[in-house]
Design a protein around this motif. Structure first.
Motif, mmCIF file in Angstrom:
data_model
loop_
_atom_site.group_PDB
_atom_site.id
_atom_site.type_symbol
_atom_site.label_atom_id
_atom_site.label_comp_id
_atom_site.label_asym_id
_atom_site.label_seq_id
_atom_site.Cartn_x
_atom_site.Cartn_y
_atom_site.Cartn_z
ATOM 1 N N THR A 68 0.632 2.248 -24.440
ATOM 2 C CA THR A 68 1.424 2.491 -25.649
ATOM 3 C C THR A 68 2.565 1.485 -25.784
ATOM 4 N N GLY A 69 2.765 0.671 -24.750
ATOM 5 C CA GLY A 69 3.733 -0.414 -24.890
ATOM 6 C C GLY A 69 5.078 -0.185 -24.209
ATOM 7 N N LYS A 70 5.101 0.658 -23.189
ATOM 8 C CA LYS A 70 6.368 0.917 -22.495
ATOM 9 C C LYS A 70 6.929 -0.373 -21.884
ATOM 10 N N THR A 71 6.101 -1.061 -21.121
ATOM 11 C CA THR A 71 6.566 -2.307 -20.489
ATOM 12 C C THR A 71 6.943 -3.332 -21.552
ATOM 13 N N THR A 72 6.131 -3.411 -22.597
ATOM 14 C CA THR A 72 6.397 -4.388 -23.656
ATOM 15 C C THR A 72 7.754 -4.124 -24.325
ATOM 16 N N PHE A 73 8.042 -2.848 -24.580
ATOM 17 C CA PHE A 73 9.318 -2.512 -25.215
ATOM 18 C C PHE A 73 10.486 -2.795 -24.257
ATOM 19 N N ILE A 74 10.292 -2.498 -22.982
ATOM 20 C CA ILE A 74 11.346 -2.759 -21.992
ATOM 21 C C ILE A 74 11.591 -4.264 -21.857
ATOM 22 N N LYS A 75 10.520 -5.045 -21.988
ATOM 23 C CA LYS A 75 10.709 -6.507 -21.981
ATOM 24 C C LYS A 75 11.648 -6.911 -23.113
ATOM 25 N N GLU A 92 18.589 7.577 -5.818
ATOM 26 C CA GLU A 92 19.956 7.874 -6.290
ATOM 27 C C GLU A 92 20.808 6.611 -6.342
ATOM 28 N N GLU A 93 20.579 5.732 -5.375
ATOM 29 C CA GLU A 93 21.354 4.484 -5.320
ATOM 30 C C GLU A 93 21.198 3.702 -6.622
ATOM 31 N N TYR A 94 20.018 3.817 -7.203
ATOM 32 C CA TYR A 94 19.765 3.085 -8.448
ATOM 33 C C TYR A 94 20.257 3.882 -9.653
ATOM 34 N N PHE A 95 19.818 5.161 -9.742
ATOM 35 C CA PHE A 95 20.073 5.947 -10.949
ATOM 36 C C PHE A 95 21.566 6.139 -11.201
ATOM 37 N N TYR A 96 22.364 6.233 -10.127
ATOM 38 C CA TYR A 96 23.788 6.499 -10.279
ATOM 39 C C TYR A 96 24.639 5.266 -9.983
ATOM 40 N N SER A 97 23.994 4.082 -10.121
ATOM 41 C CA SER A 97 24.706 2.842 -9.820
ATOM 42 C C SER A 97 25.586 2.394 -10.984
ATOM 43 N N GLY A 98 25.368 2.985 -12.166
ATOM 44 C CA GLY A 98 26.103 2.530 -13.346
ATOM 45 C C GLY A 98 25.440 1.331 -14.016
ATOM 46 N N GLU A 99 24.365 0.820 -13.404
ATOM 47 C CA GLU A 99 23.620 -0.286 -14.014
ATOM 48 C C GLU A 99 22.515 0.316 -14.893
ATOM 49 N N TYR A 100 21.953 -0.524 -15.765
ATOM 50 C CA TYR A 100 20.862 -0.045 -16.607
ATOM 51 C C TYR A 100 19.640 0.321 -15.763
ATOM 52 N N CYS A 101 19.076 1.491 -16.014
ATOM 53 C CA CYS A 101 17.815 1.890 -15.388
ATOM 54 C C CYS A 101 16.815 2.193 -16.500
ATOM 55 N N PHE A 102 15.761 1.416 -16.586
ATOM 56 C CA PHE A 102 14.679 1.667 -17.542
ATOM 57 C C PHE A 102 13.519 2.252 -16.734
ATOM 58 N N ILE A 103 13.146 3.474 -17.047
ATOM 59 C CA ILE A 103 12.208 4.198 -16.188
ATOM 60 C C ILE A 103 10.899 4.525 -16.902
ATOM 61 N N GLU A 104 9.796 3.966 -16.399
ATOM 62 C CA GLU A 104 8.474 4.304 -16.924
ATOM 63 C C GLU A 104 7.882 5.414 -16.069
ATOM 64 N N TRP A 105 7.085 6.268 -16.673
ATOM 65 C CA TRP A 105 6.447 7.409 -16.014
ATOM 66 C C TRP A 105 7.481 8.331 -15.356
ATOM 67 N N PRO A 106 8.522 8.731 -16.110
ATOM 68 C CA PRO A 106 9.489 9.676 -15.544
ATOM 69 C C PRO A 106 8.864 11.040 -15.286
ATOM 70 N N GLU A 107 7.701 11.329 -15.925
ATOM 71 C CA GLU A 107 7.065 12.631 -15.687
ATOM 72 C C GLU A 107 6.626 12.790 -14.233
ATOM 73 N N LYS A 108 6.596 11.680 -13.488
ATOM 74 C CA LYS A 108 6.244 11.769 -12.069
ATOM 75 C C LYS A 108 7.417 12.273 -11.226
ATOM 76 N N ILE A 109 8.637 12.229 -11.789
ATOM 77 C CA ILE A 109 9.806 12.669 -11.013
ATOM 78 C C ILE A 109 10.642 13.663 -11.831
ATOM 79 N N PRO A 110 10.000 14.744 -12.329
ATOM 80 C CA PRO A 110 10.686 15.627 -13.285
ATOM 81 C C PRO A 110 12.009 16.202 -12.777
ATOM 82 N N ASP A 111 12.122 16.416 -11.481
ATOM 83 C CA ASP A 111 13.338 17.053 -10.964
ATOM 84 C C ASP A 111 14.446 16.064 -10.621
#
Lengths: 150, 333
Positions: free
Chosen positions: A36-43, A93-112
């Motif tokens: 559906t173009g997730k990577t393409t949009f993130i590019k 956590e080191e990444y998600f709460y780093s304050g830097e941009y996080c673009f996450i594909e397939w977040p349904e794999k880590i729902p919690d």
């Protein structure tokens, strides 16, 4: 409300709008079937931020890291995770709460493990091989939509 | 002259190798066998797995090489690129080991090591040569002028070739990662049954994302007419997709060979096991008058032997790093 994208040339403008819409939010989660173009949009988002490096799929590496003039972008793809605990093991956590941009594909794999406040972007196939892209702030009472024009 | 311990932990595999004077004495990858011997399970991913694996694989590598810890004269390790948490385990272990033995440390770029894996066994490529590195995470054409004089002349702008195979498998309902399954089906099918478009990407770069989407549309459209289309045409679809992926790779490789006027061509990475790629490479080599080099499969996928051989060449050059070295998720040549 959402945006129908019928050509790749529309992506840079939409990427600019999404970054404005996200404001202070740095974690963006992207939902959409394969192709559906997730990577393409993130590019396109990375390009708008000023990332000079080639942005490629992180499916195998799980996370790719890019520099842009004001900081870092972490581009995740949790597609091949078999269990959320594997994200713990990589120190998510080191990444998600780093304050830097996080673009996450397939977040349904880590729902919690998705942070309380994120920008949720949905991508869907539409007629004539277009895409419908929707964005909202998730985790608040208000659901703001990104664009109203179709 | 030099006995080197090498550590690889950039992604999924934990591996250790001992190399003496450029000859690989052992190459141990954390496997079920290692785990059965030392306990534990085989986790799929992640740094915690590397932490559990690293000591057993190093012990096994030293034992299998029939050397003693005291014989080790340098420690080589993968500094990057890769998953930071995974790299940290190997880097920290290598630093500790080198400090304890008071021997030099050698940092290795994982992608560079894939190329130098061609110098493990004979015949070794002659400089300059082109190396096509294709795996689940990478697709690069590299111009190799000397052991340490290398240049990326083409790379993927989106998905890696191995990923294109794996995601095709997923679209067709095969398990993920299913690259080898696509290959198996493809051997039984007609590569010209269906025509998938070749992307028009300038220069020597690759793109596989569009192909993935076209396969998705192709399957969706045919399923509307015949719900069993995929099951009934599995071998032909796999053969046609494989043919397209492989021709994309080979066409760029041919272009690179012409552009740089080079006739020595090597392939590396896990996808070099693909039968379609091997067949078309052999066929192309005959037509183009190439000399081709394909390493043994155990040296194509992620392994420490390639880190050891790269470490050997760096050892000869006296190219060492200090204890202040830290891993790099992104690492240029």
């Amino acid at each position: 409300m959402n945006k129908l994208v019928s050509a790749l040339t529309e992506l840079p403008a939409l990427a600019r709008k999404l970054l404005l819409f996200a404001g202070e939010h740095r974690v963006l989660v992207f939902y959409g079937e394969m192709g559906t173009g997730k990577t393409t949009f993130i590019k396109a988002l990375c390009k708008e931020l000023g990332v000079a490096a080639t942005v490629s799929s992180p499916t195998f590496s799980i996370v790719n890291e890019y520099e842009y003039p004001q900081g870092l972008v972490y581009h995740f793809d949790f597609y091949r995770l078999k269990d959320q605990s594997e994200a713990f093991d990589m120190g998510y956590e080191e990444y998600f709460y780093s304050g830097e941009y996080c673009f996450i594909e397939w977040p349904e794999k880590i729902p919690d493990l998705i942070p309380d406040q994120v920008v949720r972007v949905d991508l869907e196939l539409a007629a004539n091989n277009g895409r419908v892209i929707t964005a909202k702030i998730q985790g608040r009472d208000i659901n703001k939509d990104i664009v109203s024009n179709v | 002259m030099a006995t080197i311990l090498a550590i690889e932990s950039s992604c999924d595999e934990t591996s250790a190798s001992i190399c003496k004077d450029g000859k690989i004495l052992s190459n141990i990858i954390a496997t079920q066998a290692v785990h059965e011997k030392y306990g534990g399970v085989v986790p799929e991913l992640a740094s915690r797995a590397h932490q559990q694996n690293i000591i057993p694989v190093v012990v096994e590598a030293i034992l299998a090489a029939k050397v003693s810890k005291k014989d080790i004269e340098a420690v080589a390790f993968t500094r990057g690129p890769g998953l930071l948490g995974s790299l940290l385990v190997g880097t920290s272990f290598a630093k500790g080991f080198a400090l304890a033995l008071n021997v030099p440390l050698i940092e290795i770029n994982h992608m560079h090591a894939h190329i130098l894996a061609h110098f493990i066994d004979d015949p070794k490529p002659a400089f300059p040569f082109l190396c096509l590195t294709v795996s689940g995470g990478h697709t690069q054409i590299i111009l190799v002028k000397d052991y340490f004089d290398i240049e990326i002349v083409g790379e993927t702008t989106d998905d890696a070739a191995g990923e294109a195979f794996d995601k095709t498998a997923k679209i067709l309902g095969l398990p993920y990662p299913g690259g080898p399954l696509v290959d198996k089906q493809a051997r039984l099918g007609n590569p010209h049954a269906f025509n998938f478009p070749e992307p028009q990407i300038p220069g020597l770069n690759f793109s596989f994302s569009g192909l993935k989407t076209s396969i998705l549309y192709f399957v969706r459209d045919h399923k509307k007419l015949d719900p069993d289309f995929v099951q009934n045409n599995m071998t032909d679809i796999c053969a046609s997709v494989q043919y397209r992926i492989v021709t994309i790779l080979l066409n760029k490789l041919k272009k690179a060979a012409k552009q740089y006027n080079i006739s020595h061509v090597a392939i590396a990475g896990g996808v070099s096991a693909n039968s379609g790629l091997r067949d078309l490479l052999t066929e192309t080599a005959a037509k183009e008058n190439w000399q081709i080099y394909i390493p043994a499969f155990e040296y194509c996928t992620d392994n420490a032997a390639m880190i050891a051989i790269a470490g050997y060449y760096k050892y000869i050059h006296g190219d060492f790093v200090g204890q202040d070295v830290s891993p790099l998720a992104r690492m240029d040549f």
